[in-house]
Motif scaffolding. Structure first.
Motif, PDB file in Angstrom:
ATOM      1  N   THR A 197       0.970  -1.256  -0.055  1.00 53.44           N
ATOM      2  CA  THR A 197       0.078  -0.113   0.000  1.00 53.44           C
ATOM      3  C   THR A 197       1.080   1.313   0.045  1.00 53.44           C
ATOM      4  O   THR A 197       0.444   2.170  -0.859  1.00 53.44           O
ATOM      5  CB  THR A 197      -0.802  -0.066   1.080  1.00 53.44           C
ATOM      6  OG1 THR A 197      -1.681  -1.170   1.249  1.00 53.44           O
ATOM      7  CG2 THR A 197      -1.940   1.397   1.316  1.00 53.44           C
ATOM      8  N   GLU A 200       2.645   1.718  -3.368  1.00 52.70           N
ATOM      9  CA  GLU A 200       1.532   2.183  -4.313  1.00 52.70           C
ATOM     10  C   GLU A 200       1.187   3.696  -4.435  1.00 52.70           C
ATOM     11  O   GLU A 200       1.003   4.511  -5.227  1.00 52.70           O
ATOM     12  CB  GLU A 200       0.417   1.225  -4.434  1.00 52.70           C
ATOM     13  CG  GLU A 200       0.615  -0.085  -4.998  1.00 52.70           C
ATOM     14  CD  GLU A 200      -0.600  -0.980  -4.749  1.00 52.70           C
ATOM     15  OE1 GLU A 200      -1.788  -0.379  -4.106  1.00 52.70           O
ATOM     16  OE2 GLU A 200      -0.900  -2.038  -5.022  1.00 52.70           O
ATOM     17  N   ALA A 201       1.102   4.151  -3.198  1.00 48.84           N
ATOM     18  CA  ALA A 201       0.773   5.667  -2.768  1.00 48.84           C
ATOM     19  C   ALA A 201       1.982   6.356  -2.891  1.00 48.84           C
ATOM     20  O   ALA A 201       1.791   7.442  -3.831  1.00 48.84           O
ATOM     21  CB  ALA A 201       0.311   5.700  -1.160  1.00 48.84           C
ATOM     22  N   ASP A 203       4.352   5.826  -5.382  1.00 53.99           N
ATOM     23  CA  ASP A 203       4.448   5.779  -6.735  1.00 53.99           C
ATOM     24  C   ASP A 203       3.443   6.721  -7.469  1.00 53.99           C
ATOM     25  O   ASP A 203       3.618   7.401  -8.359  1.00 53.99           O
ATOM     26  CB  ASP A 203       4.255   4.174  -7.236  1.00 53.99           C
ATOM     27  CG  ASP A 203       4.413   4.337  -8.719  1.00 53.99           C
ATOM     28  OD1 ASP A 203       5.316   4.538  -9.115  1.00 53.99           O
ATOM     29  OD2 ASP A 203       3.580   3.722  -9.594  1.00 53.99           O
ATOM     30  N   LYS A 204       2.286   6.729  -6.815  1.00 59.69           N
ATOM     31  CA  LYS A 204       1.087   7.579  -7.365  1.00 59.69           C
ATOM     32  C   LYS A 204       1.489   8.968  -7.009  1.00 59.69           C
ATOM     33  O   LYS A 204       1.414  10.003  -7.933  1.00 59.69           O
ATOM     34  CB  LYS A 204       0.028   7.059  -6.845  1.00 59.69           C
ATOM     35  CG  LYS A 204      -1.383   8.005  -7.483  1.00 59.69           C
ATOM     36  CD  LYS A 204      -2.761   7.531  -6.701  1.00 59.69           C
ATOM     37  CE  LYS A 204      -3.772   8.531  -7.144  1.00 59.69           C
ATOM     38  NZ  LYS A 204      -5.165   7.934  -6.388  1.00 59.69           N
ATOM     39  N   TRP A 205       2.090   9.151  -5.966  1.00 59.37           N
ATOM     40  CA  TRP A 205       2.395  10.684  -5.567  1.00 59.37           C
ATOM     41  C   TRP A 205       3.612  11.206  -6.563  1.00 59.37           C
ATOM     42  O   TRP A 205       3.541  12.322  -7.108  1.00 59.37           O
ATOM     43  CB  TRP A 205       3.147  10.422  -4.068  1.00 59.37           C
ATOM     44  CG  TRP A 205       3.527  11.981  -3.689  1.00 59.37           C
ATOM     45  CD1 TRP A 205       2.922  12.932  -3.149  1.00 59.37           C
ATOM     46  CD2 TRP A 205       4.991  12.201  -3.601  1.00 59.37           C
ATOM     47  NE1 TRP A 205       4.070  14.070  -2.925  1.00 59.37           N
ATOM     48  CE2 TRP A 205       5.105  13.355  -2.985  1.00 59.37           C
ATOM     49  CE3 TRP A 205       6.156  11.390  -3.940  1.00 59.37           C
ATOM     50  CZ2 TRP A 205       6.532  14.070  -2.887  1.00 59.37           C
ATOM     51  CZ3 TRP A 205       7.493  11.983  -3.839  1.00 59.37           C
ATOM     52  CH2 TRP A 205       7.451  13.207  -3.343  1.00 59.37           C
ATOM     53  N   LYS A 207       4.236  10.082  -9.718  1.00 60.27           N
ATOM     54  CA  LYS A 207       3.653  10.363 -11.061  1.00 60.27           C
ATOM     55  C   LYS A 207       3.191  11.691 -11.028  1.00 60.27           C
ATOM     56  O   LYS A 207       3.269  12.426 -12.069  1.00 60.27           O
ATOM     57  CB  LYS A 207       2.721   9.255 -11.441  1.00 60.27           C
ATOM     58  CG  LYS A 207       3.535   8.005 -11.646  1.00 60.27           C
ATOM     59  CD  LYS A 207       2.433   6.934 -11.974  1.00 60.27           C
ATOM     60  CE  LYS A 207       3.133   5.725 -12.296  1.00 60.27           C
ATOM     61  NZ  LYS A 207       2.269   4.352 -12.596  1.00 60.27           N
ATOM     62  N   GLY A 208       2.249  12.114  -9.841  1.00 60.02           N
ATOM     63  CA  GLY A 208       1.689  13.286  -9.784  1.00 60.02           C
ATOM     64  C   GLY A 208       2.802  14.506 -10.067  1.00 60.02           C
ATOM     65  O   GLY A 208       2.702  15.432 -10.778  1.00 60.02           O
ATOM     66  N   LYS A 209       3.858  14.194  -9.243  1.00 61.33           N
ATOM     67  CA  LYS A 209       4.940  15.251  -9.231  1.00 61.33           C
ATOM     68  C   LYS A 209       5.364  15.549 -10.503  1.00 61.33           C
ATOM     69  O   LYS A 209       5.885  16.521 -10.937  1.00 61.33           O
ATOM     70  CB  LYS A 209       5.852  14.914  -8.299  1.00 61.33           C
ATOM     71  CG  LYS A 209       5.453  14.930  -6.594  1.00 61.33           C
ATOM     72  CD  LYS A 209       4.948  16.470  -6.299  1.00 61.33           C
ATOM     73  CE  LYS A 209       4.570  16.561  -4.864  1.00 61.33           C
ATOM     74  NZ  LYS A 209       4.013  18.024  -4.574  1.00 61.33           N
ATOM     75  N   GLY A 247      -0.654   4.235   3.470  1.00 61.61           N
ATOM     76  CA  GLY A 247      -0.484   5.027   2.127  1.00 61.61           C
ATOM     77  C   GLY A 247       0.061   6.547   2.523  1.00 61.61           C
ATOM     78  O   GLY A 247       0.521   7.299   2.204  1.00 61.61           O
ATOM     79  N   VAL A 251       3.210   8.785   2.119  1.00 61.81           N
ATOM     80  CA  VAL A 251       3.217   9.973   1.165  1.00 61.81           C
ATOM     81  C   VAL A 251       3.681  11.146   2.121  1.00 61.81           C
ATOM     82  O   VAL A 251       4.582  12.006   1.439  1.00 61.81           O
ATOM     83  CB  VAL A 251       1.781  10.396   0.705  1.00 61.81           C
ATOM     84  CG1 VAL A 251       1.724  11.960  -0.003  1.00 61.81           C
ATOM     85  CG2 VAL A 251       1.458   9.479  -0.232  1.00 61.81           C
TER      86      VAL A 251
END
Length: 304
Positions: A197, A200-201, A203-205, A207-209, A247, A251
């Motif tokens: 978890t 994944e969190a 990684d998503k963060w 990608k947003g950056k 998550g 972050v």
């Protein structure tokens, strides 16, 4: 991506068929079942006619690669039974809670027996036999020995009680061991879920950056390093991500790492230079010429 493309291009350049001119693809054939098959894809080996089309250099390269492939296949086939045997052995040891030291002891005893060093083997086996006999209830404990001596119970009854005690103790040990295994398994599954978890969190963060911060490519390696240092510090302190919301915790850790990196980057940014007007006053980027009349002053005020 450029590195991958360069590697692929280099691989193509070393291909044994690189010197062959562009040839027409062989027509597809239809087998008896009516299905379309491509003979060029099905055949691993080149035919004699195809070999003749190769240049001398490409032919040597083809022979060398074919030999390497065959050697790799033979080596893989020879190692496969050993790998399967090793997997069975390690699985057996794990399933039966056999430690590496216990394996070494058993091998040493076998070595002593096979080398006809029976005296040394008995020295090693003696204490083991006594312990196993006691655990099996074959050796009367002191309290039962005393009861037999005082005539409170018979020797046969004392042996029955001793075996019953030993069996009960063994059952309890097996139950405790299984409970410990189940607890460890549950803990491993929980930890794996927390880690997945968190990953994944983050990684998503990240990608947003990457999509919002034009300088992210300059920061991401340093941020990753800071995140790794923070996680290692947490491990040393016996801490972990919040199990209820891993998550969010991950972050937050990444955000703190980014702040550290950005603070460091500020130190390397050049300071803005002060601009001065010819009269020695600070020049303003919005400075306007001095109005020559009241009308110009009004126009400048309205335009500003």
């Amino acid at each position: 991506m450029q590195t991958v493309e360069a590697a692929l291009q280099g691989e193509k350049a070393e291909s044994p068929t690189a010197d062959v001119g562009n040839e027409k693809a062989e027509p597809e054939t239809t087998d008896k079942s009516g299905e379309q098959t491509d003979e060029a894809e099905d055949d691993e080996e080149l035919s004699d006619e195809e070999r003749k089309l190769l240049s001398e250099k490409a032919n040597r390269r083809f022979v060398s690669l074919t030999h390497q492939r065959d050697e790799a296949k033979r080596e893989t086939e020879s190692l496969k039974p050993r790998a399967e045997q090793w997997d069975r052995l390690t699985g057996f040891l794990h399933e039966n809670d056999i430690t590496s030291q216990e394996v070494n002891n058993a091998l040493e005893i076998t070595r002593l027996i096979n080398s006809q060093d029976y005296g040394k083997a008995l020295e090693v086996l003696g204490p083991i036999y006594e312990e196993v006999a006691a655990r099996a209830g074959q050796v009367l404990p002191e309290d039962l020995q005393e009861d037999v001596r005082l005539g409170k119970i018979t020797l046969d009854r004392a042996k029955e009680l001793s075996v019953a005690r030993a069996n009960a103790a063994a059952t309890q040990q097996r139950t405790e061991r299984q409970t410990q295994r189940d607890t460890e398994k549950d803990e491993q599954e929980r930890n794996a879920k927390v880690v997945n978890t968190a990953v994944e969190a983050v990684d998503k963060w990240a990608k947003g950056k990457a999509g919002s911060d034009p300088d992210w490519h300059l920061k991401q390696d340093a941020v990753s390093e800071q995140v790794e240092l923070a996680i290692n510090r947490m491990k040393r302190e016996g801490k972990s991500f919040d199990a209820n919301d891993p998550g969010k915790s991950a972050v937050e850790l990444a955000e703190n790492a980014l702040k550290v990196v950005e603070e460091r980057m500020k130190k390397f940014r050049p300071k803005p230079e002060e601009r001065r007007a010819p009269n020695g006053q600070f020049a303003s980027p919005h400075a306007k010429p001095t109005p020559k009349s009241h009308m110009e002053a009004v126009e400048q005020a309205l335009s500003g």
